[in-house]
Write an enzyme that holds these catalytic residues in place. Structure first.
Site, PDB file in Angstrom:
ATOM      1  N   LYS A 195       0.851  -1.199   0.000  1.00 14.55           N
ATOM      2  CA  LYS A 195       0.000   0.000   0.000  1.00 14.55           C
ATOM      3  C   LYS A 195       0.884   1.246   0.000  1.00 14.55           C
ATOM      4  O   LYS A 195       1.565   1.546   0.975  1.00 14.55           O
ATOM      5  CB  LYS A 195      -0.911   0.055   1.227  1.00 14.55           C
ATOM      6  CG  LYS A 195      -1.952   1.163   1.027  1.00 14.55           C
ATOM      7  CD  LYS A 195      -2.539   1.722   2.280  1.00 14.55           C
ATOM      8  CE  LYS A 195      -1.740   2.809   2.937  1.00 14.55           C
ATOM      9  NZ  LYS A 195      -1.711   4.113   2.252  1.00 14.55           N
ATOM     10  N   GLY A 247       7.140   4.792   8.165  1.00 11.82           N
ATOM     11  CA  GLY A 247       6.275   5.956   8.344  1.00 11.82           C
ATOM     12  C   GLY A 247       6.484   6.562   9.716  1.00 11.82           C
ATOM     13  O   GLY A 247       7.588   6.484  10.280  1.00 11.82           O
ATOM     14  N   SER A 248       5.427   7.147  10.253  1.00  9.05           N
ATOM     15  CA  SER A 248       5.581   7.889  11.508  1.00  9.05           C
ATOM     16  C   SER A 248       5.664   6.949  12.708  1.00  9.05           C
ATOM     17  O   SER A 248       5.123   5.842  12.692  1.00  9.05           O
ATOM     18  CB  SER A 248       4.399   8.839  11.687  1.00  9.05           C
ATOM     19  OG  SER A 248       3.209   8.095  11.740  1.00  9.05           O
ATOM     20  N   THR A 249       6.316   7.415  13.750  1.00 11.97           N
ATOM     21  CA  THR A 249       6.450   6.627  14.977  1.00 11.97           C
ATOM     22  C   THR A 249       5.078   6.342  15.579  1.00 11.97           C
ATOM     23  O   THR A 249       4.814   5.241  16.070  1.00 11.97           O
ATOM     24  CB  THR A 249       7.357   7.379  15.969  1.00 11.97           C
ATOM     25  OG1 THR A 249       8.655   7.470  15.372  1.00 11.97           O
ATOM     26  CG2 THR A 249       7.474   6.661  17.299  1.00 11.97           C
ATOM     27  N   GLU A 250       4.195   7.333  15.490  1.00 15.69           N
ATOM     28  CA  GLU A 250       2.864   7.176  16.074  1.00 15.69           C
ATOM     29  C   GLU A 250       2.109   6.000  15.439  1.00 15.69           C
ATOM     30  O   GLU A 250       1.589   5.122  16.139  1.00 15.69           O
ATOM     31  CB  GLU A 250       2.121   8.486  15.816  1.00 15.69           C
ATOM     32  CG  GLU A 250       0.816   8.631  16.503  1.00 15.69           C
ATOM     33  CD  GLU A 250       0.054   9.813  15.891  1.00 15.69           C
ATOM     34  OE1 GLU A 250       0.656  10.643  15.179  1.00 15.69           O
ATOM     35  OE2 GLU A 250      -1.162   9.865  16.130  1.00 15.69           O
ATOM     36  N   GLY A 252       3.472   3.613  13.660  1.00 14.48           N
ATOM     37  CA  GLY A 252       4.270   2.413  13.924  1.00 14.48           C
ATOM     38  C   GLY A 252       3.913   1.794  15.265  1.00 14.48           C
ATOM     39  O   GLY A 252       3.763   0.573  15.382  1.00 14.48           O
ATOM     40  N   GLU A 269      10.240   0.984  10.328  1.00 20.86           N
ATOM     41  CA  GLU A 269      11.258   1.997  10.069  1.00 20.86           C
ATOM     42  C   GLU A 269      10.560   3.335  10.258  1.00 20.86           C
ATOM     43  O   GLU A 269       9.710   3.719   9.463  1.00 20.86           O
ATOM     44  CB  GLU A 269      11.802   1.823   8.651  1.00 20.86           C
ATOM     45  CG  GLU A 269      13.155   2.471   8.468  1.00 20.86           C
ATOM     46  CD  GLU A 269      13.037   3.875   7.925  1.00 20.86           C
ATOM     47  OE1 GLU A 269      12.966   4.808   8.764  1.00 20.86           O
ATOM     48  OE2 GLU A 269      12.992   4.025   6.705  1.00 20.86           O
ATOM     49  N   CYS A 303      13.570  10.552   6.733  1.00 21.48           N
ATOM     50  CA  CYS A 303      13.553  10.086   8.117  1.00 21.48           C
ATOM     51  C   CYS A 303      14.927  10.227   8.769  1.00 21.48           C
ATOM     52  O   CYS A 303      15.033  10.464   9.963  1.00 21.48           O
ATOM     53  CB  CYS A 303      13.066   8.652   8.192  1.00 21.48           C
ATOM     54  SG  CYS A 303      13.827   7.607   6.960  1.00 21.48           S
ATOM     55  N   GLU A 400      10.404  15.592  15.214  1.00 23.12           N
ATOM     56  CA  GLU A 400      10.723  15.461  13.804  1.00 23.12           C
ATOM     57  C   GLU A 400       9.859  16.457  13.025  1.00 23.12           C
ATOM     58  O   GLU A 400       8.633  16.389  13.066  1.00 23.12           O
ATOM     59  CB  GLU A 400      10.420  14.036  13.352  1.00 23.12           C
ATOM     60  CG  GLU A 400      10.877  13.761  11.951  1.00 23.12           C
ATOM     61  CD  GLU A 400      10.607  12.327  11.504  1.00 23.12           C
ATOM     62  OE1 GLU A 400       9.512  11.809  11.806  1.00 23.12           O
ATOM     63  OE2 GLU A 400      11.466  11.747  10.838  1.00 23.12           O
TER      64      GLU A 400
HETATM   65  P1  NDP Z   1       2.069   7.902   8.383  1.00 24.67           P
HETATM   66  O1  NDP Z   1       2.828   7.077   9.341  1.00 24.67           O
HETATM   67  O2  NDP Z   1       0.663   8.220   8.684  1.00 24.67           O
HETATM   68  O3  NDP Z   1       2.091   7.218   6.934  1.00 24.67           O
HETATM   69  C1  NDP Z   1       2.910   6.144   6.519  1.00 24.67           C
HETATM   70  C2  NDP Z   1       2.074   5.094   5.784  1.00 24.67           C
HETATM   71  O4  NDP Z   1       1.183   4.427   6.698  1.00 24.67           O
HETATM   72  C3  NDP Z   1       1.173   5.660   4.705  1.00 24.67           C
HETATM   73  O5  NDP Z   1       1.034   4.733   3.662  1.00 24.67           O
HETATM   74  C4  NDP Z   1      -0.120   5.830   5.461  1.00 24.67           C
HETATM   75  O6  NDP Z   1      -1.236   5.976   4.663  1.00 24.67           O
HETATM   76  C5  NDP Z   1      -0.157   4.565   6.272  1.00 24.67           C
HETATM   77  N1  NDP Z   1      -1.012   4.614   7.448  1.00 24.67           N
HETATM   78  C6  NDP Z   1      -1.551   5.694   8.075  1.00 24.67           C
HETATM   79  N2  NDP Z   1      -2.283   5.315   9.145  1.00 24.67           N
HETATM   80  C7  NDP Z   1      -2.196   3.967   9.203  1.00 24.67           C
HETATM   81  C8  NDP Z   1      -2.721   2.983  10.094  1.00 24.67           C
HETATM   82  N3  NDP Z   1      -3.455   3.312  11.150  1.00 24.67           N
HETATM   83  N4  NDP Z   1      -2.425   1.690   9.875  1.00 24.67           N
HETATM   84  C9  NDP Z   1      -1.646   1.320   8.835  1.00 24.67           C
HETATM   85  N5  NDP Z   1      -1.134   2.203   7.956  1.00 24.67           N
HETATM   86  C10 NDP Z   1      -1.394   3.507   8.133  1.00 24.67           C
HETATM   87  O7  NDP Z   1       2.863   9.215   8.110  1.00 24.67           O
HETATM   88  P2  NDP Z   1       2.240  10.582   7.604  1.00 24.67           P
HETATM   89  O8  NDP Z   1       2.135  10.529   6.149  1.00 24.67           O
HETATM   90  O9  NDP Z   1       0.978  10.929   8.321  1.00 24.67           O
HETATM   91  O10 NDP Z   1       3.355  11.598   8.063  1.00 24.67           O
HETATM   92  C11 NDP Z   1       3.329  12.094   9.392  1.00 24.67           C
HETATM   93  C12 NDP Z   1       4.719  12.232   9.939  1.00 24.67           C
HETATM   94  O11 NDP Z   1       5.350  10.961   9.914  1.00 24.67           O
HETATM   95  C13 NDP Z   1       5.621  13.103   9.117  1.00 24.67           C
HETATM   96  O12 NDP Z   1       5.472  14.431   9.427  1.00 24.67           O
HETATM   97  C14 NDP Z   1       6.960  12.557   9.508  1.00 24.67           C
HETATM   98  O13 NDP Z   1       7.371  13.155  10.703  1.00 24.67           O
HETATM   99  C15 NDP Z   1       6.722  11.101   9.729  1.00 24.67           C
HETATM  100  N6  NDP Z   1       7.110  10.263   8.588  1.00 24.67           N
HETATM  101  C16 NDP Z   1       8.231   9.529   8.680  1.00 24.67           C
HETATM  102  C17 NDP Z   1       8.625   8.769   7.610  1.00 24.67           C
HETATM  103  C18 NDP Z   1       9.850   7.950   7.643  1.00 24.67           C
HETATM  104  O14 NDP Z   1      10.406   7.644   6.585  1.00 24.67           O
HETATM  105  N7  NDP Z   1      10.293   7.510   8.780  1.00 24.67           N
HETATM  106  C19 NDP Z   1       7.895   8.766   6.353  1.00 24.67           C
HETATM  107  C20 NDP Z   1       6.678   9.536   6.375  1.00 24.67           C
HETATM  108  C21 NDP Z   1       6.332  10.248   7.465  1.00 24.67           C
HETATM  109  P3  NDP Z   1      -1.618   7.499   4.262  1.00 24.67           P
HETATM  110  O15 NDP Z   1      -0.564   7.961   3.347  1.00 24.67           O
HETATM  111  O16 NDP Z   1      -2.897   7.362   3.597  1.00 24.67           O
HETATM  112  O17 NDP Z   1      -1.693   8.278   5.543  1.00 24.67           O
END
Ligand code: NDP
Length: 497
Positions: A195, A247-250, A252, A269, A303, A400
């Protein structure tokens, strides 16, 4: 008068360098009006859709499926069927051939992918062309090489694939993150449901065409699009044996809670707040380039970005001065222009987050510097920013920002640099700039970061493992280590641990 001012007087430079626009042609990529989900080698009509835009112009690029839990289940079932009826049993050397083909097709179509990546994500074309695409192809080449050598990668452990991998990726490096995830999973004999992020689905959807060209058997890779709800459905799906998330720590943490006790494998990650540490014996001009690359590369949507600059106190003034001067030369604007250094912020939501944290920095007492810069009227933009007078406790030093914003702090001794660098909930990366090899090793031993770069920053290589400590997650991607999360070993619990 500083040395720099003296030099400026001696060698007058033109007040302004004017570059002619050099936009890359969009014609090289054709975008459909509407995309469905790619499941079992077919395009399925989505039950719901949303529009994906170009963050640089806010124009609509395409309508894309918003996967429902049922549609996600359909993709998982297709991946299961492909796993059990062929892919897991295929000769490893045959698997390797598919991966080599994918790598070569990515190379052949790299211009098309680079333009699409910049259009949909906002990153400068010179980065998508020179970094994202070559690295994406390199990951497929690299893991193609491992596919028939897993017994050598893990001697005496009889590796076997896990099953169906659910992979959820972010918007900052859409195609590269896809490659980091799909290449090792397939090399190890797994099938995949991927996804992509809500805001950047198009390169993953174009990748489906690469799979068609490579004649990958149907169902081995399935792509479902949509927002976090689609990701959550994939995490919940009982047919998935392993989740890989970037993606985000939250989010994760939420995924880890969801999976606790299910026996599903998980790698995370997550975010970072890397320290880029400059010692007084460093080559300062190179270090300044490294600082700029560390935080303004990909608009700081990285990240492992070097978002905290730690400068040894004795060189604070010249470093900040050189840095500010260098910032005035960064070109912010059209991501498709080959001269652009800093492109568009990926989404309105991300822009709001950057603005909020920058406001917090000013309110808390940090001193802001932004070079003079004319931003386009439409789209999402943020001027490259440096904060000085930053205290460790400020939000801009702790959280971040994921944008082109740097916080500068100082230190006196190597011990203090280590203390400050490690004073964060994250532990993804760090940079050390010094001419002393022994100091690099001393620092690397003490920094709690998955990656430590020495006299460089943001260097990636498929052979080198990447991943974090603490709230930056666990598991490694890249290198031989990157295969392990996709492998079960004889004698270990099926799908366990
Ligand atoms: P998210 O963690 O929300 O997004 C990462 C991925 O997870 C996207 O594909 C997202 O879909 C998906 N996702 C969102 N919610 C869920 C869930 N409950 N269960 C499973 N998958 C989910 O990051 P954001 O895009 O909201 O970015 C927010 C912050 O995260 C940024 O400001 C940054 O600080 C951090 N971030 C860190 C990254 C890294 O490489 N470590 C990469 C991206 C963000 P969708 O895109 O539809 O939300």
């Amino acid at each position: 008068m500083t040395e720099l001012d003296r030099k400026k007087e001696q060698t007058p430079v033109p007040k302004e360098w004017a570059y002619a626009p050099a936009p890359e042609s969009r014609d090289v990529v054709s975008i459909e009006d509407r995309y469905g989900h790619f499941v079992g080698g077919q395009w399925l009509e989505p039950s719901e859709t949303y529009t994906t835009i170009s963050p640089a112009t806010e124009e609509t690029l395409a309508e894309v499926g918003q996967a429902t839990p049922e549609e996600v289940e359909g993709a998982v079932a297709a991946a299961r069927e492909a796993f059990e009826n062929g892919w897991s049993g295929i000769a490893p050397a045959e698997r390797a051939k598919y991966l080599f083909r994918i790598a070569r097709i990515l190379q052949e179509r790299s211009r098309e992918f680079a333009v699409l990546e910049s259009l949909n994500g906002g990153k400068p074309i010179k980065e998508s062309r020179d970094v994202d695409l070559p690295l994406a192809a390199a990951h497929f080449f690299y893991y193609a090489g491992w596919a028939d050598k897993l017994e050598y990668a893990f001697p005496n452990r009889r590796p076997r694939p896990i099953g169906v991998a659910g992979q959820i990726i972010p918007w900052n490096f859409p195609l590269l993150m896809l490659s980091w995830k799909i290449a090792p999973a397939l090399a190890a004999g797994n099938t995949v449901v991927l996804k992509p992020a809500e805001t950047t689905p198009l390169s993953a959807l174009l990748f489906a065409d690469v799979l068609r060209q490579a004649e990958l058997p149907p169902g081995v890779v399935n792509i479902v699009t949509g927002d976090g709800r689609a990701g959550a459905a994939l995490v919940k799906s009982e047919g998935v044996d392993k989740i890989a998330f970037t993606g985000s720590t939250e989010v994760g943490k939420a995924i880890q809670r969801e999976l606790a006790g299910t026996g599903k494998r998980l790698t995370l990650e997550l975010g970072g707040k890397a320290a880029n540490i400059i010692f007084d014996d460093a080559a300062l001009d190179q270090a300044v380039e490294g600082i700029v690359n560390g935080i303004y590369f990909n608009q700081g949507h990285v990240c492992c970005a070097g978002s905290r600059l730690l400068v040894q106190e004795s060189i604070y003034e010249p470093v900040v001065e050189k840095l500010k001067r260098r910032l005035t030369t960064l070109r912010v604007g059209d991501p498709l222009d080959k001269n652009t250094d800093v492109g568009a912020i990926n989404s309105k939501q991300q822009l709001d987050k950057i603005r909020e944290l920058v406001e917090a920095g000013e309110d808390e007492g940090a001193e802001i510097y932004q070079p003079p810069c004319r931003l386009p009227e439409k789209g999402y933009w943020f001027v490259p920013t440096v904060f000085t007078n930053v205290a460790q406790s400020y939000r801009i030093a702790q959280e971040e920002i994921f944008g082109p914003v740097l916080s500068v702090l100082t230190f006196r001794t190597p011990e203090e640099a280590v203390e400050k660098a490690n004073n964060t909930p994250y532990g993804l990366s760090a940079g050390v700039w010094t001419e002393k090899g022994s100091r690099i090793l001393w620092m690397a031993e003490r920094l709690r970061a998955g990656v430590v770069w020495a006299n460089t920053f943001n260097r990636f290589d498929p052979t080198s493992p990447f991943g974090g400590y603490k709230e930056s997650g666990f598991g490694r991607e890249g290198g031989r280590h990157g295969l392990e999360p996709y492998i079960d070993f004889d004698g270990s619990e099926p799908n366990g641990g």
